[in-house]
Design a protein around this motif. Structure first.
Motif, PDB file in Angstrom:
ATOM      1  N   MET A  51       0.816  -1.220   0.000  1.00 20.63           N
ATOM      2  CA  MET A  51       0.000   0.000   0.000  1.00 20.63           C
ATOM      3  C   MET A  51       0.853   1.276   0.000  1.00 20.63           C
ATOM      4  O   MET A  51       0.382   2.350  -0.301  1.00 20.63           O
ATOM      5  CB  MET A  51      -0.917   0.030   1.214  1.00 20.63           C
ATOM      6  N   GLY A  52       2.132   1.139   0.376  1.00 19.71           N
ATOM      7  CA  GLY A  52       3.020   2.302   0.402  1.00 19.71           C
ATOM      8  C   GLY A  52       3.256   2.813  -1.012  1.00 19.71           C
ATOM      9  O   GLY A  52       3.077   2.086  -1.993  1.00 19.71           O
ATOM     10  N   ARG A  53       3.648   4.092  -1.080  1.00 18.84           N
ATOM     11  CA  ARG A  53       3.985   4.637  -2.399  1.00 18.84           C
ATOM     12  C   ARG A  53       5.345   5.329  -2.309  1.00 18.84           C
ATOM     13  O   ARG A  53       5.465   6.529  -2.560  1.00 18.84           O
ATOM     14  CB  ARG A  53       2.901   5.593  -2.888  1.00 18.84           C
ATOM     15  N   CYS A  54       6.319   4.563  -1.882  1.00 20.62           N
ATOM     16  CA  CYS A  54       7.667   5.121  -1.785  1.00 20.62           C
ATOM     17  C   CYS A  54       8.184   5.320  -3.206  1.00 20.62           C
ATOM     18  O   CYS A  54       8.121   4.391  -4.023  1.00 20.62           O
ATOM     19  CB  CYS A  54       8.574   4.164  -1.024  1.00 20.62           C
ATOM     20  N   TYR A 111      11.583  -0.571  -5.278  1.00 19.38           N
ATOM     21  CA  TYR A 111      11.912  -1.485  -6.384  1.00 19.38           C
ATOM     22  C   TYR A 111      10.664  -2.178  -6.926  1.00 19.38           C
ATOM     23  O   TYR A 111      10.644  -2.644  -8.054  1.00 19.38           O
ATOM     24  CB  TYR A 111      12.961  -2.516  -5.934  1.00 19.38           C
ATOM     25  N   LEU A 112       9.588  -2.225  -6.101  1.00 21.38           N
ATOM     26  CA  LEU A 112       8.360  -2.878  -6.578  1.00 21.38           C
ATOM     27  C   LEU A 112       7.729  -2.086  -7.725  1.00 21.38           C
ATOM     28  O   LEU A 112       7.018  -2.648  -8.547  1.00 21.38           O
ATOM     29  CB  LEU A 112       7.331  -3.006  -5.450  1.00 21.38           C
ATOM     30  N   ASN A 113       7.988  -0.763  -7.756  1.00 15.04           N
ATOM     31  CA  ASN A 113       7.416   0.050  -8.839  1.00 15.04           C
ATOM     32  C   ASN A 113       7.810  -0.538 -10.190  1.00 15.04           C
ATOM     33  O   ASN A 113       7.025  -0.556 -11.133  1.00 15.04           O
ATOM     34  CB  ASN A 113       7.912   1.497  -8.758  1.00 15.04           C
ATOM     35  N   THR A 128       8.428  -9.432  -1.955  1.00 20.25           N
ATOM     36  CA  THR A 128       7.648  -8.749  -2.993  1.00 20.25           C
ATOM     37  C   THR A 128       6.532  -7.901  -2.379  1.00 20.25           C
ATOM     38  O   THR A 128       5.513  -7.644  -3.021  1.00 20.25           O
ATOM     39  CB  THR A 128       6.993  -9.774  -3.953  1.00 20.25           C
ATOM     40  N   SER A 129       6.711  -7.493  -1.135  1.00 22.82           N
ATOM     41  CA  SER A 129       5.631  -6.758  -0.477  1.00 22.82           C
ATOM     42  C   SER A 129       6.115  -6.228   0.858  1.00 22.82           C
ATOM     43  O   SER A 129       7.215  -6.534   1.294  1.00 22.82           O
ATOM     44  CB  SER A 129       4.486  -7.711  -0.160  1.00 22.82           C
ATOM     45  N   ASP A 130       5.232  -5.476   1.510  1.00 21.59           N
ATOM     46  CA  ASP A 130       5.363  -5.252   2.946  1.00 21.59           C
ATOM     47  C   ASP A 130       4.115  -5.927   3.505  1.00 21.59           C
ATOM     48  O   ASP A 130       2.980  -5.460   3.276  1.00 21.59           O
ATOM     49  CB  ASP A 130       5.376  -3.756   3.282  1.00 21.59           C
ATOM     50  N   PRO A 131       4.270  -7.058   4.197  1.00 17.89           N
ATOM     51  CA  PRO A 131       3.075  -7.834   4.577  1.00 17.89           C
ATOM     52  C   PRO A 131       2.270  -7.277   5.743  1.00 17.89           C
ATOM     53  O   PRO A 131       1.136  -7.699   5.971  1.00 17.89           O
ATOM     54  CB  PRO A 131       3.660  -9.201   4.928  1.00 17.89           C
ATOM     55  N   THR A 156       9.595  -4.353   7.485  1.00 13.91           N
ATOM     56  CA  THR A 156       8.405  -3.521   7.340  1.00 13.91           C
ATOM     57  C   THR A 156       8.693  -2.039   7.565  1.00 13.91           C
ATOM     58  O   THR A 156       9.672  -1.687   8.226  1.00 13.91           O
ATOM     59  CB  THR A 156       7.298  -3.999   8.313  1.00 13.91           C
ATOM     60  N   LYS A 157       7.800  -1.221   7.024  1.00 14.85           N
ATOM     61  CA  LYS A 157       7.831   0.220   7.300  1.00 14.85           C
ATOM     62  C   LYS A 157       6.548   0.624   8.034  1.00 14.85           C
ATOM     63  O   LYS A 157       6.163   1.778   8.009  1.00 14.85           O
ATOM     64  CB  LYS A 157       7.875   1.001   5.977  1.00 14.85           C
ATOM     65  N   TYR A 158       5.878  -0.358   8.642  1.00 18.09           N
ATOM     66  CA  TYR A 158       4.596  -0.072   9.296  1.00 18.09           C
ATOM     67  C   TYR A 158       4.665  -0.382  10.792  1.00 18.09           C
ATOM     68  O   TYR A 158       5.671  -0.887  11.277  1.00 18.09           O
ATOM     69  CB  TYR A 158       3.475  -0.838   8.585  1.00 18.09           C
ATOM     70  N   TYR A 195       2.419   7.269   2.337  1.00 22.70           N
ATOM     71  CA  TYR A 195       1.506   6.216   2.839  1.00 22.70           C
ATOM     72  C   TYR A 195       2.247   5.136   3.650  1.00 22.70           C
ATOM     73  O   TYR A 195       1.916   3.955   3.575  1.00 22.70           O
ATOM     74  CB  TYR A 195       0.727   5.542   1.695  1.00 22.70           C
ATOM     75  N   THR A 196       3.263   5.531   4.371  1.00 16.34           N
ATOM     76  CA  THR A 196       3.949   4.587   5.273  1.00 16.34           C
ATOM     77  C   THR A 196       3.853   5.151   6.690  1.00 16.34           C
ATOM     78  O   THR A 196       3.492   6.315   6.869  1.00 16.34           O
ATOM     79  CB  THR A 196       5.444   4.441   4.911  1.00 16.34           C
ATOM     80  N   SER A 197       4.216   4.346   7.698  1.00 13.81           N
ATOM     81  CA  SER A 197       4.228   4.851   9.080  1.00 13.81           C
ATOM     82  C   SER A 197       5.402   5.812   9.248  1.00 13.81           C
ATOM     83  O   SER A 197       6.458   5.639   8.622  1.00 13.81           O
ATOM     84  CB  SER A 197       4.382   3.691  10.056  1.00 13.81           C
TER      85      SER A 197
HETATM   86  S1  SF4 Z   1       6.806   0.395   2.181  1.00 14.95           S
HETATM   87 FE1  SF4 Z   1       8.466  -0.805   1.261  1.00 14.95          FE
HETATM   88  S2  SF4 Z   1       7.471  -2.211  -0.165  1.00 14.95           S
HETATM   89 FE2  SF4 Z   1       6.006  -0.577   0.356  1.00 14.95          FE
HETATM   90  S3  SF4 Z   1       6.216   0.965  -1.254  1.00 14.95           S
HETATM   91 FE3  SF4 Z   1       7.561   1.555   0.429  1.00 14.95          FE
HETATM   92  S4  SF4 Z   1       9.565   0.646  -0.058  1.00 14.95           S
HETATM   93 FE4  SF4 Z   1       8.015  -0.368  -1.326  1.00 14.95          FE
END
Ligand code: SF4
Length: 336
Positions: free
Chosen positions: A88-91, A95-97, A137-140, A169-171, A204-206
């Protein structure tokens, strides 16, 4: 917790008890619920990459993972364990982008038990310590309240003498994980950065304080705790700004008795990633000028732009100096 604009159920997901339960619950709550034969149809009508990206990031899909084989995950683990794909993050730098390309939505799996059966087979076949990465492949963590996947995986690994689990995680929604009898078989890392980088690029991250508070709770619950400081950027005032992060870490963990691991990764990008980032974040201010970087061939055959050797040296000397003199025990795994 991730609250998307729409919940999509792949038809097959409704054959599983968690799929049925979530479908009933979300429909009762009058959420925007859609049932599709395949998740590929979600973004069918959208044409622009930017539109697909943002629509996808607001979509949570409940699907069934049917992979016969787990993907390897060297050097940090033996295998990726698939729990969620997408985040859900939009960093801006994520690399997922690039990796998820035209599938930017968040897809979580309702057949966790089948995934764990597969993990068990790998452990039994190898007959030696086998490590599984849950965040390749995610932040679970943001989707945990829906499927309780991490909870189940942590419990599973607690009963596996030769299995270990790790994720990053970043949450901060860690409460459901705190009272699990994890037997120290799970390693949880928090990805941190300076306030400047978080505010500028990690949408959209913590926030930093939330991540630190969550990390403290995880450490106090006996998990092996680690920090990933990444990506490190060089910008005006970077040293002061990362110094503040170090100070906050010292303040939060000054009485912490166990060892905390650190991994530090400087920013890097590929030309493909740069193009994708500029497509989905047209206003991006991410520093990506080839003139100020060094081109390096990566292990997967494509080249990336890393900081110049003198800049990497500055990053290494800054972080090795501070991280080896923290108010608590540390292990620096690498600074690259
Ligand atoms: S929180 Fe991590 S996985 Fe999610 S968009 Fe940001 S860098 Fe990517």
């Amino acid at each position: 917790m991730f609250v998307p604009k729409r919940y999509v159920f792949e038809k097959r997901a409704l054959d599983y008890p968690i799929g049925q339960k979530l479908y009933k619950q979300l429909t009762k709550e009058k959420k925007n619920v859609i049932v599709l034969k395949s998740s590929r149809a979600v973004l069918e009508k959208m044409t622009s990459i930017e539109e697909k990206f943002h629509y996808g990031k607001e979509t949570l899909i409940f699907g069934v993972k049917s992979s016969k084989k787990f993907i390897t995950c060297r050097p940090s683990a033996h295998y990726q364990i698939p729990l969620v794909t997408g985040c859900m993050g939009r960093c801006e730098y994520c690399y997922l982008n690039t990796q998820l390309g035209d599938k930017p939505y968040i897809r979580t799996y309702v057949n966790i038990e089948e995934i764990l059966d597969k993990a068990k087979k790998y452990i039994d076949e190898r007959e030696e310590m086998t490590i599984f990465e849950g965040a390749a492949t995610s932040d679970p963590l943001p989707v945990e309240p829906y499927t309780h996947g991490l909870e189940k995986v942590i419990r599973f690994f607690a009963s596996e003498p030769l299995g270990r689990f790790r994720f990053v995680t970043k949450y901060h929604n860690v409460e459901p994980l705190l009272n699990i009898d994890h037997k120290n078989h799970t390693d949880i890392r928090f990805s941190l950065n300076s306030d400047y980088v978080i505010n500028q690029y990690e949408h959209y991250t913590s926030r930093l304080n939330q991540r630190l508070e969550a990390a403290k709770k995880i450490g106090d619950s006996g998990y092996q705790l680690g920090f990933l400081i990444a990506p490190v950027f060089l910008y005006e005032g970077w040293e002061e700004s990362y110094q503040k992060l170090i100070d906050k870490l010292n303040q939060t963990f000054k009485d912490f008795k166990d060892k905390i691991t650190f991994e530090v990764i400087s920013h890097r990008y590929t030309i493909k990633a740069k193009k994708r980032i500029q497509d989905v974040f047209p206003q991006t201010k991410l520093p990506m000028e080839e003139e100020s970087r060094k081109f390096k061939y990566g292990q997967f055959g494509y080249g990336k732009y890393i900081y110049k050797p003198e800049d990497i040296d500055r990053i290494k000397s800054f972080f090795s100096k501070y991280l080896s003199n923290m108010a608590f025990q540390t292990e620096i795994k690498y600074i690259i």
